[in-house]
Design a protein around this motif. Structure first.
Motif, PDB file in Angstrom:
ATOM      1  N   PHE A  66      -5.674   2.349   6.675  1.00  0.00           N
ATOM      2  CA  PHE A  66      -6.110   0.965   6.895  1.00  0.00           C
ATOM      3  C   PHE A  66      -5.786   0.515   8.322  1.00  0.00           C
ATOM      4  O   PHE A  66      -6.623  -0.089   8.999  1.00  0.00           O
ATOM      5  CB  PHE A  66      -5.425   0.030   5.896  1.00  0.00           C
ATOM      6  CG  PHE A  66      -5.877  -1.411   6.028  1.00  0.00           C
ATOM      7  CD1 PHE A  66      -6.993  -1.858   5.355  1.00  0.00           C
ATOM      8  CD2 PHE A  66      -5.189  -2.296   6.848  1.00  0.00           C
ATOM      9  CE1 PHE A  66      -7.424  -3.173   5.490  1.00  0.00           C
ATOM     10  CE2 PHE A  66      -5.608  -3.606   6.991  1.00  0.00           C
ATOM     11  CZ  PHE A  66      -6.736  -4.050   6.312  1.00  0.00           C
TER      12      PHE A  66
ATOM     13  N   LEU B 280       0.837  -1.195   0.000  1.00  0.00           N
ATOM     14  CA  LEU B 280       0.000   0.000   0.000  1.00  0.00           C
ATOM     15  C   LEU B 280       0.873   1.247   0.000  1.00  0.00           C
ATOM     16  O   LEU B 280       2.036   1.215   0.405  1.00  0.00           O
ATOM     17  CB  LEU B 280      -0.905   0.018   1.235  1.00  0.00           C
ATOM     18  CG  LEU B 280      -1.881  -1.141   1.441  1.00  0.00           C
ATOM     19  CD1 LEU B 280      -2.594  -0.990   2.776  1.00  0.00           C
ATOM     20  CD2 LEU B 280      -2.883  -1.222   0.304  1.00  0.00           C
ATOM     21  N   SER B 281       0.291   2.356  -0.418  1.00  0.00           N
ATOM     22  CA  SER B 281       0.995   3.630  -0.274  1.00  0.00           C
ATOM     23  C   SER B 281       1.048   3.980   1.211  1.00  0.00           C
ATOM     24  O   SER B 281       0.247   3.463   2.011  1.00  0.00           O
ATOM     25  CB  SER B 281       0.264   4.728  -1.043  1.00  0.00           C
ATOM     26  OG  SER B 281      -0.949   5.076  -0.385  1.00  0.00           O
TER      27      SER B 281
ATOM     28  N   GLU C 109      -2.395   5.074   2.402  1.00  0.00           N
ATOM     29  CA  GLU C 109      -3.338   3.952   2.465  1.00  0.00           C
ATOM     30  C   GLU C 109      -3.037   3.070   3.667  1.00  0.00           C
ATOM     31  O   GLU C 109      -3.947   2.593   4.350  1.00  0.00           O
ATOM     32  CB  GLU C 109      -3.250   3.132   1.181  1.00  0.00           C
ATOM     33  CG  GLU C 109      -3.816   3.812  -0.050  1.00  0.00           C
ATOM     34  CD  GLU C 109      -3.547   3.045  -1.323  1.00  0.00           C
ATOM     35  OE1 GLU C 109      -4.279   3.251  -2.312  1.00  0.00           O
ATOM     36  OE2 GLU C 109      -2.587   2.238  -1.338  1.00  0.00           O
ATOM     37  N   ARG C 110      -1.775   2.863   3.913  1.00  0.00           N
ATOM     38  CA  ARG C 110      -1.373   2.010   5.028  1.00  0.00           C
ATOM     39  C   ARG C 110      -1.805   2.615   6.360  1.00  0.00           C
ATOM     40  O   ARG C 110      -2.331   1.922   7.239  1.00  0.00           O
ATOM     41  CB  ARG C 110       0.144   1.827   4.992  1.00  0.00           C
ATOM     42  CG  ARG C 110       0.665   0.726   5.889  1.00  0.00           C
ATOM     43  CD  ARG C 110       2.091   0.384   5.509  1.00  0.00           C
ATOM     44  NE  ARG C 110       2.608  -0.714   6.280  1.00  0.00           N
ATOM     45  CZ  ARG C 110       3.730  -1.347   6.009  1.00  0.00           C
ATOM     46  NH1 ARG C 110       4.447  -0.988   4.959  1.00  0.00           N
ATOM     47  NH2 ARG C 110       4.148  -2.351   6.763  1.00  0.00           N
TER      48      ARG C 110
ATOM     49  N   HIS D 127      -7.842  -3.537  -1.708  1.00  0.00           N
ATOM     50  CA  HIS D 127      -6.512  -4.054  -2.062  1.00  0.00           C
ATOM     51  C   HIS D 127      -6.112  -5.194  -1.121  1.00  0.00           C
ATOM     52  O   HIS D 127      -5.633  -6.245  -1.565  1.00  0.00           O
ATOM     53  CB  HIS D 127      -5.503  -2.920  -1.977  1.00  0.00           C
ATOM     54  CG  HIS D 127      -4.106  -3.314  -2.337  1.00  0.00           C
ATOM     55  ND1 HIS D 127      -3.587  -3.185  -3.610  1.00  0.00           N
ATOM     56  CD2 HIS D 127      -3.101  -3.856  -1.587  1.00  0.00           C
ATOM     57  CE1 HIS D 127      -2.341  -3.619  -3.629  1.00  0.00           C
ATOM     58  NE2 HIS D 127      -2.028  -4.026  -2.421  1.00  0.00           N
TER      59      HIS D 127
ATOM     60  N   GLN E 279     -12.327   7.561   0.953  1.00  0.00           N
ATOM     61  CA  GLN E 279     -11.943   7.040  -0.353  1.00  0.00           C
ATOM     62  C   GLN E 279     -10.645   6.244  -0.260  1.00  0.00           C
ATOM     63  O   GLN E 279     -10.530   5.151  -0.834  1.00  0.00           O
ATOM     64  CB  GLN E 279     -11.795   8.196  -1.344  1.00  0.00           C
ATOM     65  CG  GLN E 279     -13.108   8.874  -1.688  1.00  0.00           C
ATOM     66  CD  GLN E 279     -12.917  10.129  -2.536  1.00  0.00           C
ATOM     67  OE1 GLN E 279     -11.808  10.662  -2.624  1.00  0.00           O
ATOM     68  NE2 GLN E 279     -13.989  10.605  -3.154  1.00  0.00           N
ATOM     69  N   VAL E 280      -9.692   6.785   0.461  1.00  0.00           N
ATOM     70  CA  VAL E 280      -8.416   6.084   0.646  1.00  0.00           C
ATOM     71  C   VAL E 280      -8.640   4.772   1.391  1.00  0.00           C
ATOM     72  O   VAL E 280      -8.089   3.726   1.029  1.00  0.00           O
ATOM     73  CB  VAL E 280      -7.415   6.969   1.412  1.00  0.00           C
ATOM     74  CG1 VAL E 280      -6.166   6.167   1.789  1.00  0.00           C
ATOM     75  CG2 VAL E 280      -7.022   8.181   0.578  1.00  0.00           C
ATOM     76  N   GLY E 281      -9.469   4.820   2.437  1.00  0.00           N
ATOM     77  CA  GLY E 281      -9.732   3.620   3.223  1.00  0.00           C
ATOM     78  C   GLY E 281     -10.419   2.534   2.411  1.00  0.00           C
ATOM     79  O   GLY E 281     -10.087   1.347   2.541  1.00  0.00           O
TER      80      GLY E 281
ATOM     81  N   ARG F 191     -10.241   2.105  -0.842  1.00  0.00           N
ATOM     82  CA  ARG F 191      -9.267   1.577  -1.807  1.00  0.00           C
ATOM     83  C   ARG F 191      -8.292   0.619  -1.125  1.00  0.00           C
ATOM     84  O   ARG F 191      -7.984  -0.459  -1.645  1.00  0.00           O
ATOM     85  CB  ARG F 191      -8.513   2.749  -2.440  1.00  0.00           C
ATOM     86  CG  ARG F 191      -7.591   2.360  -3.571  1.00  0.00           C
ATOM     87  CD  ARG F 191      -7.134   3.582  -4.348  1.00  0.00           C
ATOM     88  NE  ARG F 191      -6.370   4.515  -3.536  1.00  0.00           N
ATOM     89  CZ  ARG F 191      -6.766   5.747  -3.235  1.00  0.00           C
ATOM     90  NH1 ARG F 191      -7.942   6.186  -3.653  1.00  0.00           N
ATOM     91  NH2 ARG F 191      -5.993   6.551  -2.515  1.00  0.00           N
ATOM     92  N   ALA F 192      -7.825   1.000   0.057  1.00  0.00           N
ATOM     93  CA  ALA F 192      -6.878   0.149   0.778  1.00  0.00           C
ATOM     94  C   ALA F 192      -7.517  -1.163   1.213  1.00  0.00           C
ATOM     95  O   ALA F 192      -6.914  -2.239   1.105  1.00  0.00           O
ATOM     96  CB  ALA F 192      -6.338   0.894   1.994  1.00  0.00           C
ATOM     97  N   LYS F 193      -8.766  -1.099   1.681  1.00  0.00           N
ATOM     98  CA  LYS F 193      -9.458  -2.314   2.131  1.00  0.00           C
ATOM     99  C   LYS F 193      -9.660  -3.283   0.981  1.00  0.00           C
ATOM    100  O   LYS F 193      -9.469  -4.494   1.127  1.00  0.00           O
ATOM    101  CB  LYS F 193     -10.799  -1.932   2.760  1.00  0.00           C
ATOM    102  CG  LYS F 193     -11.536  -3.107   3.382  1.00  0.00           C
ATOM    103  CD  LYS F 193     -12.802  -2.641   4.088  1.00  0.00           C
ATOM    104  CE  LYS F 193     -13.539  -3.807   4.721  1.00  0.00           C
ATOM    105  NZ  LYS F 193     -14.773  -3.364   5.426  1.00  0.00           N
TER     106      LYS F 193
END
Length: 283
Positions: free
Chosen positions: A119, A111-112, A115-116, A153, A145-147, A149-151
């Motif tokens: 998450f 993750l970026s 994102e990390r 992934h 939105q970031v959360g 996307r991270a979830k």
């Protein structure tokens, strides 16, 4: 101001956040110490100590991740996190740090940094999106939105089936016995045909520079590792980040840590950490 006793109450959470974000025991401990130094310099009242401390350690870890990105790109061979090792079923550090498996930490590494952080705070420590937005100084909408996307992934890369702790321990113990006995046939029976092994030597010790695929390749590699000439070798069953694993010591010093993932009664993944820089804390 936060006194030492109150800080110690939050230390497990702070270490857990930093370790999940950085994958390094030493760096996580440094971040916790830096957090204490920061908060000890605040003279005024802190109405939400837990929020203040988590915000501080998260942003320190984010800064550390940014500076470490270039070093990770130049890393020799596969990169694996520093392991947390305890005796089987021991509470100790793993309970205090609320550790996660090496497999999950490797997924988080993909993750970026942002994102990390989102998450870890949301999915593991249960912070609300509003709290995370305040921590990261971003809008709640962007954090959501970031959360999301991270979830997505992480879920796409999680194991499809989760073996019970008893099955994982049984398979690992049987595999350990087969390794010690040099029983190649039994090793091959316990390894899934498409098993993958990663070996992190960091360019410091002899190690495979690419992931190994297939039961026979992995079995031969592990046999070679165990056959290396080392002083007073001892192989023991341990827990590595809450998963069954193996610890090979040389004259009492940690030489190799291995952790396995099990599906359908067979080992599907093996992560072997030999970089001495990642094993110092085990002494």
């Amino acid at each position: 101001m936060i006194d030492a006793a109150e800080f110690e109450q939050h230390r497990p959470m702070l270490f857990g956040i930093a370790y999940r974000m950085l994958g390094s025991v030493a760096d996580a401990e440094d971040m916790v110490q830096d957090t204490w130094l920061r908060c000890s310099q605040v003279s005024g009242p802190i109405t939400n100590p837990g929020g203040y401390l988590s915000r501080t350690v998260t942003n320190l870890a984010l800064n550390k991740l940014t500076s470490a990105a270039a070093r990770r790109e130049q890393y020799v061979g596969p990169w694996l996190p520093e392991p947390l090792v305890t005796l089987p079923d021991a509470a100790g550090e793993l309970e205090l740090a609320e550790s996660v498996s090496l497999a999950m930490l490797v997924v988080l590494e993909s993750l970026s940094p942002l994102e990390r952080a989102v998450f870890v705070l949301k999915e593991i420590f249960g912070f609300s999106y509003r709290e995370i937005a305040e921590t990261l100084e971003r809008t709640e909408t962007s954090v959501r939105q970031v959360g999301s996307r991270a979830k997505s992934h992480v879920q796409a890369r999680r194991p499809r089936y989760e073996a019970s702790a008893e099955v994982r321990r049984q398979v690992t113990d049987e595999f350990l016995a087969a390794c010690l006995g040099g029983d190649m046939n039994r090793m091959l029976e316990l390894l899934a045909p498409d098993v993958t092994a990663w070996n992190d030597g960091g360019g410091k010790v002899r190690a495979a520079l690419r992931p190994l695929h297939g039961a026979e390749n992995v079995a031969r590699f592990l046999t070679a590792v165990l056959a290396q000439p080392i002083e007073a070798p001892r192989l023991a069953a341990v827990d590595v980040n809450g998963r069954p694993g193996l610890l090979l010591t040389s004259a009492g010093r940690p030489d190799t840590v291995a952790c396995v993932e099990v599906e359908d009664g067979r080992i599907t993944e093996i992560r072997v950490i030999r970089n001495p820089d990642k094993l110092h804390h085990l002494a």
